[in-house]
Scaffold this active site. Sequence first.
Site, PDB file in Angstrom:
ATOM      1  N   SER A 141       0.848  -1.199   0.000  1.00  0.00           N
ATOM      2  CA  SER A 141       0.000   0.000   0.000  1.00  0.00           C
ATOM      3  C   SER A 141       0.876   1.239   0.000  1.00  0.00           C
ATOM      4  O   SER A 141       1.976   1.240   0.580  1.00  0.00           O
ATOM      5  CB  SER A 141      -0.894   0.016   1.241  1.00  0.00           C
ATOM      6  OG  SER A 141      -1.553   1.266   1.379  1.00  0.00           O
ATOM      7  N   TYR A 154      -1.414  -0.165  10.400  1.00  0.00           N
ATOM      8  CA  TYR A 154      -1.595  -0.653   9.028  1.00  0.00           C
ATOM      9  C   TYR A 154      -0.428  -0.205   8.151  1.00  0.00           C
ATOM     10  O   TYR A 154       0.159  -1.008   7.413  1.00  0.00           O
ATOM     11  CB  TYR A 154      -2.916  -0.140   8.453  1.00  0.00           C
ATOM     12  CG  TYR A 154      -3.149  -0.520   7.010  1.00  0.00           C
ATOM     13  CD1 TYR A 154      -3.639  -1.776   6.665  1.00  0.00           C
ATOM     14  CD2 TYR A 154      -2.855   0.375   5.977  1.00  0.00           C
ATOM     15  CE1 TYR A 154      -3.836  -2.132   5.334  1.00  0.00           C
ATOM     16  CE2 TYR A 154      -3.053   0.027   4.653  1.00  0.00           C
ATOM     17  CZ  TYR A 154      -3.542  -1.229   4.343  1.00  0.00           C
ATOM     18  OH  TYR A 154      -3.729  -1.576   3.015  1.00  0.00           O
TER      19      TYR A 154
END
Length: 246
Positions: A141, A154
């Site tokens: 990501s 995250y």
Amino acid sequence: MTGDNPFSLEGKIILVTGASSGIGRGIAVTCSKMGATVIINGRNKERLQETLSQMEGEGHIVAIGDLTESTSLIEMVGNLPKLDGIVQCAGMGQRKPCKDLHLEDVNQVMDVNFKAPVMLQAELLRQKKINKGASIVFVASIASWSPSFGNSVYSASKGAIISYANCLALELAPRKIRVNCISPAMVWTDLILADGTDEEQLKEDEQKYPLKRYGQPDDIANLAVYMLSDASTWMTGSNVKISGGG
């Protein structure tokens, strides 16, 4: 190289984790359309069957298993054929301010997003399930370098998997096994709605992207196909940002 089309996945056996929804489902379906035999992994049988119903071709395999549980992981790997491609897509999101984090919050995200793919990869190598010349793709990501409020663990988990993949690429290069990462920006999946973010707010935000939209699972799937195919045989240790220009 398959025939005259280096992007074809004909004759390749590919494992896709996190294939029960979102980007993982999109990658599994697209790989099937490109001729691959696809093994789809996830924890939910019904959702995996839904993925399977969207796939083209025959011979695909549903491999139900919780990758965070070592016994389940070892058993699943033991039942796999030799693989030509692996897409590590299983993951979870979390939004919590740094001051509100507890150990269980950190463990929950790191277990799914970092420890599980690392241990799956180790078990695949131990059981000699990866063919020479195979391709391994990690779905990371842009969060790893683009901070946002409440996204610390995250983001850290995705940064960790990118660093791991870089080392794995060096270790597997002698066997011509390639290892690359895909780092998407926002993609319309259940994951971005899971934390309660208002959909109208997200639609307003996507207009800030130069291409005026968030990604779709197919956008990521097409890049994954390139990385899995013989078109990318001189590509390893790369992390490709795909973000609509954002």
